[in-house]
Scaffold this motif. Structure first.
Motif, short mmCIF file in Angstrom:
data_model
loop_
_atom_site.label_atom_id
_atom_site.label_comp_id
_atom_site.label_asym_id
_atom_site.label_seq_id
_atom_site.Cartn_x
_atom_site.Cartn_y
_atom_site.Cartn_z
N LYS A 212 0.92 -1.04 -0.27
CA LYS A 212 0.34 -0.14 0.12
C LYS A 212 1.31 1.55 0.08
O LYS A 212 0.42 2.47 -0.22
CB LYS A 212 -1.39 0.06 1.10
N LYS A 213 2.07 1.26 0.82
CA LYS A 213 3.04 2.55 0.33
C LYS A 213 4.11 2.14 0.03
O LYS A 213 4.49 0.67 -0.10
CB LYS A 213 2.73 2.89 1.82
N ASP A 214 5.51 2.70 0.38
CA ASP A 214 6.52 2.67 -0.60
C ASP A 214 7.27 2.05 1.02
O ASP A 214 7.63 2.93 1.73
CB ASP A 214 7.20 4.10 -0.72
N ILE A 215 7.97 0.74 0.50
CA ILE A 215 8.82 0.35 1.68
C ILE A 215 10.11 0.64 1.75
O ILE A 215 10.26 0.64 0.12
CB ILE A 215 8.48 -1.26 1.73
N LEU A 216 10.66 1.12 2.69
CA LEU A 216 12.11 1.58 2.51
C LEU A 216 13.10 0.74 3.23
O LEU A 216 13.29 0.57 4.02
CB LEU A 216 12.03 3.08 3.71
N ASP A 217 14.36 1.10 2.85
CA ASP A 217 15.54 0.28 3.11
C ASP A 217 16.23 1.03 4.42
O ASP A 217 15.44 2.39 4.57
CB ASP A 217 16.66 0.05 2.42
N LEU A 218 17.22 0.19 5.47
CA LEU A 218 17.73 0.66 6.04
C LEU A 218 18.13 2.03 6.12
O LEU A 218 18.61 3.11 6.56
CB LEU A 218 18.36 0.12 6.98
N ALA A 238 13.45 -7.90 2.12
CA ALA A 238 12.51 -7.12 3.21
C ALA A 238 13.16 -7.49 4.50
O ALA A 238 14.24 -7.56 5.77
CB ALA A 238 11.17 -6.78 2.91
N GLN A 239 13.11 -9.27 4.15
CA GLN A 239 13.67 -10.18 5.39
C GLN A 239 15.17 -10.33 5.75
O GLN A 239 15.76 -9.78 6.53
CB GLN A 239 13.44 -11.77 4.96
N THR A 240 15.95 -9.95 4.89
CA THR A 240 17.94 -9.22 4.96
C THR A 240 18.05 -8.20 5.44
O THR A 240 18.73 -7.99 5.93
CB THR A 240 18.27 -9.16 3.52
N GLU A 241 17.21 -7.52 4.85
CA GLU A 241 16.98 -5.71 5.70
C GLU A 241 16.60 -5.20 7.36
O GLU A 241 17.74 -4.72 8.11
CB GLU A 241 16.31 -4.94 5.14
N GLY A 242 16.04 -6.28 7.77
CA GLY A 242 16.22 -6.75 9.29
C GLY A 242 14.24 -7.18 9.73
O GLY A 242 13.43 -6.60 8.69
N PRO A 243 14.43 -6.80 10.77
CA PRO A 243 12.92 -6.94 11.52
C PRO A 243 12.00 -5.73 10.96
O PRO A 243 11.40 -5.82 11.41
CB PRO A 243 13.27 -6.38 12.74
N SER A 244 12.93 -4.74 11.36
CA SER A 244 11.62 -3.49 11.57
C SER A 244 11.59 -2.91 9.76
O SER A 244 10.03 -2.31 9.75
CB SER A 244 13.09 -2.32 11.82
N VAL A 245 11.81 -3.62 8.79
CA VAL A 245 11.34 -3.57 7.31
C VAL A 245 10.65 -4.49 7.46
O VAL A 245 9.46 -3.91 6.77
CB VAL A 245 12.65 -3.51 7.04
N MET A 246 10.72 -5.40 7.95
CA MET A 246 10.05 -6.92 7.31
C MET A 246 8.33 -6.84 8.02
O MET A 246 7.32 -6.43 8.30
CB MET A 246 10.21 -7.65 8.50
N ILE A 247 8.05 -5.83 9.61
CA ILE A 247 7.12 -4.70 10.27
C ILE A 247 6.40 -4.33 9.57
O ILE A 247 5.40 -4.14 9.46
CB ILE A 247 8.05 -4.28 11.83
N ASP A 248 6.95 -2.90 8.86
CA ASP A 248 7.14 -2.52 7.79
C ASP A 248 5.98 -2.52 6.62
O ASP A 248 4.50 -2.61 7.12
CB ASP A 248 7.73 -0.99 7.87
N LEU A 249 6.82 -3.97 6.62
CA LEU A 249 6.28 -4.14 5.06
C LEU A 249 5.05 -5.42 5.29
O LEU A 249 3.66 -4.98 5.03
CB LEU A 249 7.00 -5.34 4.79
N SER A 250 5.06 -6.07 6.63
CA SER A 250 3.65 -6.44 6.84
C SER A 250 2.45 -5.56 7.31
O SER A 250 1.69 -6.36 6.96
CB SER A 250 3.59 -7.61 8.55
N MET A 251 2.69 -4.44 7.91
CA MET A 251 1.40 -3.69 8.33
C MET A 251 0.99 -2.80 7.11
O MET A 251 0.21 -1.91 7.49
CB MET A 251 2.20 -2.46 9.43
#
Length: 255
Positions: A212-218, A238-251
């Protein structure tokens, strides 16, 4: 490993100021634990009363000195009930008789050996009939004031050399290190399996959904653009970037 004779008479040095606090006068034995719990101190000014250092406060016992961090390691025996009790028991290992629990005289104890890291009594040196020998402390049942009581199997367990006691120190350390390494390896496998299971679950839940929105890397750069239909490749990024990125993607995906 040290003998009692190698410790008694050593100067006690404060690391903090390099000054000598006193010299080792006596080793205070804890008969229940089979260990040296305190070293009493001989000082020039006896007006200060009887002082001691708990073994656990000792930094090191070298060839020329016993070292402690500073003079705060020194205690007044009158103020420590357990230390006073041990002093009053007057347990002396040297110049006592070693006797089996069935009353057989094994010999006279002429010295004892101490783990200089822990204070544990490792063994005793015996003058037996016709020979000198070493007996590991595992065969000692009671440290008494005048008599050491040993197991009836002790006569068949005498050693020829004190170095064999040192091996008993190193073996448990080696075994403990192996056990710790094995435990760490098991925990690492568990963590790896848990992470693998989590990533598989994320893949199952997110694949095919629209972002739904742009997902940014670290670093703040766009990793996945808004409107993207997620593939396995997107999710792995996204998984490679880490937990914070995955949470953003999942939401931020369509339900």
């Amino acid at each position: 490993m040290k003998t009692s004779a190698q410790i008694i008479g050593l100067p006690i040095i404060s690391i903090a100021d390099g000054g000598q606090i006193g010299t080792v006068k006596l080793l205070i034995i804890n008969p229940e634990k089979g260990s040296v719990d305190f070293l009493t101190i001989e000082q020039e000014d006896v007006a200060f009363g009887l002082k001691a250092i708990p073994f656990k406060k000792i930094v090191g016992i070298g060839e020329f000195a016993v070292t402690v961090e500073d003079d705060r390691a020194v205690i007044d025996l009158a103020e420590i009930p357990i230390a006073n009790q041990l002093v009053n028991k007057q347990i002396r290992i040297k110049n006592t008789k070693a006797m089996t629990r069935k009353g057989e005289l094994l010999g006279e104890v002429t010295e004892f050996f101490i783990n200089d890291e822990t204070g544990e009594i490792m063994g005793i040196h015996l003058q037996t009939e016709g020979r000198q020998a070493i007996l590991s402390s595992e065969w000692v049942l009671t440290y008494g004031k005048d008599i050491l009581i040993v197991s009836e199997t002790a006569p068949g367990s005498l050693l020829d050399d004190a170095s064999m006691l040192a091996e008993k120190i190193e073996a448990p350390i080696h075994e403990a290190n192996e056990a710790e390494a094995e435990t760490a390896a098991i925990e690492e496998i568990k963590e790896h399996n848990a992470l693998k299971a989590l990533r598989e679950k994320q893949m199952e839940l997110l694949q095919g959904k629209r972002v739904k929105k742009d997902i940014l890397d670290l670093n703040g750069h766009i990793l996945i653009k808004a409107g993207t239909i997620l593939t396995a490749e997107h999710i792995v990024k996204a998984q490679t970037e880490g937990p914070s990125v995955m949470i953003d993607l999942s939401m931020n995906v369509d339900a």
